[in-house]
Design a protein around this motif. Structure first.
Motif, short mmCIF file in Angstrom:
data_model
loop_
_atom_site.label_atom_id
_atom_site.label_comp_id
_atom_site.label_asym_id
_atom_site.label_seq_id
_atom_site.Cartn_x
_atom_site.Cartn_y
_atom_site.Cartn_z
N LEU A 230 0.87 -1.17 0.00
CA LEU A 230 0.00 0.00 0.00
C LEU A 230 0.91 1.22 0.00
O LEU A 230 1.68 1.44 0.95
N ILE A 231 0.86 2.03 -1.07
CA ILE A 231 1.81 3.13 -1.19
C ILE A 231 1.17 4.51 -0.98
O ILE A 231 1.88 5.48 -0.71
N GLU A 232 -0.15 4.60 -1.09
CA GLU A 232 -0.83 5.88 -0.84
C GLU A 232 -2.29 5.62 -0.54
O GLU A 232 -2.92 4.75 -1.14
N LYS A 233 -2.82 6.38 0.42
CA LYS A 233 -4.25 6.27 0.77
C LYS A 233 -4.73 7.64 1.21
O LYS A 233 -4.08 8.31 2.02
N ALA A 234 -5.89 8.05 0.67
CA ALA A 234 -6.42 9.37 0.99
C ALA A 234 -7.90 9.43 0.62
O ALA A 234 -8.38 8.58 -0.14
N PRO A 235 -8.64 10.41 1.14
CA PRO A 235 -10.00 10.63 0.63
C PRO A 235 -9.96 10.84 -0.87
O PRO A 235 -9.00 11.42 -1.41
N PRO A 243 -2.22 14.24 -5.60
CA PRO A 243 -1.53 12.97 -5.49
C PRO A 243 -0.07 13.20 -5.11
O PRO A 243 0.56 14.12 -5.62
N MET A 244 0.45 12.37 -4.21
CA MET A 244 1.82 12.58 -3.73
C MET A 244 2.82 11.57 -4.29
O MET A 244 3.94 11.94 -4.62
N HIS A 245 2.43 10.32 -4.42
CA HIS A 245 3.37 9.30 -4.86
C HIS A 245 3.56 9.39 -6.38
O HIS A 245 2.58 9.58 -7.12
N PRO A 246 4.79 9.27 -6.87
CA PRO A 246 5.02 9.33 -8.33
C PRO A 246 4.19 8.30 -9.10
O PRO A 246 3.75 8.58 -10.22
N TYR A 247 3.97 7.14 -8.52
CA TYR A 247 3.18 6.10 -9.19
C TYR A 247 1.71 6.54 -9.30
O TYR A 247 1.08 6.37 -10.34
N PRO A 301 10.62 2.61 2.38
CA PRO A 301 9.85 3.66 3.06
C PRO A 301 8.68 3.08 3.83
O PRO A 301 8.13 2.03 3.46
N THR A 302 8.30 3.75 4.89
CA THR A 302 7.14 3.33 5.68
C THR A 302 5.94 4.20 5.33
O THR A 302 6.09 5.31 4.81
N LEU A 303 4.76 3.70 5.63
CA LEU A 303 3.53 4.45 5.37
C LEU A 303 3.31 5.44 6.50
O LEU A 303 3.15 5.04 7.66
N ILE A 304 3.34 6.74 6.19
CA ILE A 304 3.15 7.76 7.22
C ILE A 304 1.96 8.65 6.86
O ILE A 304 1.56 8.73 5.69
N GLU A 305 1.40 9.32 7.83
CA GLU A 305 0.30 10.26 7.60
C GLU A 305 0.91 11.63 7.36
O GLU A 305 1.25 12.35 8.30
N LYS A 306 1.08 11.99 6.09
CA LYS A 306 1.72 13.26 5.73
C LYS A 306 0.81 14.44 6.03
O LYS A 306 1.25 15.47 6.54
N GLU A 307 -0.46 14.30 5.67
CA GLU A 307 -1.49 15.28 5.99
C GLU A 307 -2.64 14.53 6.63
O GLU A 307 -2.65 13.30 6.64
N LYS A 308 -3.62 15.23 7.15
CA LYS A 308 -4.74 14.56 7.80
C LYS A 308 -5.42 13.59 6.83
O LYS A 308 -5.87 13.99 5.76
N ASP A 309 -5.44 12.32 7.21
CA ASP A 309 -6.07 11.24 6.44
C ASP A 309 -5.38 10.95 5.10
O ASP A 309 -5.91 10.19 4.30
N PHE A 311 -2.15 9.29 3.64
CA PHE A 311 -1.01 8.44 3.97
C PHE A 311 -0.16 8.21 2.72
O PHE A 311 -0.69 8.02 1.63
N ILE A 312 1.16 8.20 2.91
CA ILE A 312 2.07 8.08 1.78
C ILE A 312 3.29 7.26 2.19
O ILE A 312 3.78 7.38 3.30
N SER A 313 3.74 6.40 1.28
CA SER A 313 4.96 5.62 1.50
C SER A 313 5.96 5.99 0.41
O SER A 313 6.01 5.37 -0.65
N CYS A 314 6.73 7.05 0.68
CA CYS A 314 7.68 7.57 -0.32
C CYS A 314 8.67 8.47 0.39
O CYS A 314 8.28 9.35 1.17
N PHE A 315 9.97 8.31 0.10
CA PHE A 315 10.99 9.11 0.74
C PHE A 315 10.94 10.58 0.33
O PHE A 315 11.48 11.44 1.01
N LEU A 316 10.28 10.87 -0.80
CA LEU A 316 10.12 12.28 -1.19
C LEU A 316 9.32 13.08 -0.18
O LEU A 316 9.44 14.31 -0.10
N HIS A 317 8.49 12.38 0.60
CA HIS A 317 7.61 13.05 1.55
C HIS A 317 7.91 12.66 2.98
O HIS A 317 7.06 12.80 3.88
N GLN A 318 9.11 12.16 3.22
CA GLN A 318 9.51 11.79 4.58
C GLN A 318 10.78 12.57 4.97
O GLN A 318 11.36 13.28 4.16
#
Length: 320
Positions: A230-235, A243-247, A301-309, A311-318
């Motif tokens: 799971l590389i990104e999850k959001a509303p 969208p945050m992840h390059p994929y 990379p780990t899945l982190i909550e970059k903004e409210k709700d 989630f992103i797994s990418c070093f560009l946003h960590q």
């Protein structure tokens, strides 16, 4: 009882398959929740683990690791007998409405079978009454009661599959690409039907698809998977706006625009696909990512909550 608790909580779910070359990591450490009455859309390329995730949640295939909480109860360790009873609350709509239906059974027999197997009604008359009610609910004409799947078109076959899934009064339904085998005009009918049923019955959906234009309008939240991760999850609205992840960006760029003068600039994904067999603990998208750094090729990379709700797994946003 906590009414705000998610209906489904998936924690570190894993499903590996043994092959001659090693362990194939079909689903690897996937975590997400789905709120009651909500829809989570799960998207990604073919082979990314979407369908395997759905089947592992329902234990149609046994998970390798992790746990699944359904309405607060850990179902990943239930006995077969208890899991069979629990499946009354958890159902699935399969992708192919023809191969998932028994060609030797009539429409009424297919819809009635789950009720009979679970002993829901005492008499055949009660089951017949409920079968007719379900046919009405999903828009199947009663004159089709004794017809067989091969006599019907794809839309009607999928309505049979939906009626069968509803026959046990479930709370949660895994929808495994339920409209991908249908014509576009029929797709809209089935999606509208599923939306109406969700509003009427309070259903919770996990909607698996590769069609982002469909999932945008059907889902409350969207989860993007890549090679079992799971590389990104959001509303839904937030994912399409930012969208945050390059994929994810590449997937969204492939959606055709109805405005011919304002087409999306297509982002082409190049490079070698990482093998899902015995993968190293690195970013699985690194070989195809134009932004990949040495860190991506050395660490995962780990899945982190970059903004409210979001989630992103990418070093560009960590790392800040």
């Amino acid at each position: 009882m906590n009414d705000n608790r998610p209906l489904l909580e998936v924690q570190n779910l894993k499903k590996y398959f043994k092959t001659k070359r090693g362990m194939l990591h079909a689903v690897d450490d996937v975590t997400f929740t789905i709120g009651k009455g909500k829809t989570l859309g799960v998207v990604g390329e073919s082979g990314c683990g979407k369908s395997t995730t759905g089947r592992a949640i329902l234990r149609l295939i046994e998970p390798t690791g992790g746990c699944v909480l359904f309405d607060g109860e850990d179902i990943s360790r239930l006995s077969n007998a208890k899991m069979r009873a629990k499946r009354r609350e958890m159902q699935i709509i399969f992708q192919d409405p023809f191969s998932s239906l028994d060609p030797r059974m009539s429409v009424s027999q297919i819809i009635e079978e789950p009720m009979r197997l679970h002993g829901m009604y005492k008499s055949s008359h009660e089951r017949e009454t409920q079968t007719l009610k379900l046919m009405d609910t999903v828009g199947l004409a009663r004159r089709l009661y004794n017809t067989y799947p091969h006599e019907l078109d794809g839309g009607r076959r999928q309505r049979i599959g939906i009626a069968r899934a509803l026959s046990l009064n479930p709370k949660f339904i895994v929808c495994d690409e339920p409209v991908s085998a249908l014509d576009v005009s029929i797709q809209a009918q089935i999606l509208n039907l599923m939306k109406d049923l969700q509003a009427e019955l309070g259903l919770t959906y996990m909607f698996i698809t590769h069609d982002l234009s469909v999932v945008h309008h059907f889902s409350d939240d969207i989860a993007v998977m890549y090679l079992g991760k799971l590389i990104e999850k959001a509303p839904a609205a937030k994912l399409f706006e930012n969208p945050m992840h390059p994929y994810t960006k590449a997937l969204l760029s492939a959606i055709p625009s109805p405005n011919l003068d304002k087409q999306n600039e297509r982002i082409l994904i190049k490079g070698e696909i990482t093998s899902p067999i015995n993968p190293d603990a690195v970013c699985r998208f690194a070989k195809r990512c134009p932004y990949a750094s040495d860190q991506c090729r050395q660490c995962e990379p780990t899945l982190i909550e970059k903004e409210k709700d979001h989630f992103i797994s990418c070093f560009l946003h960590q790392d800040g």
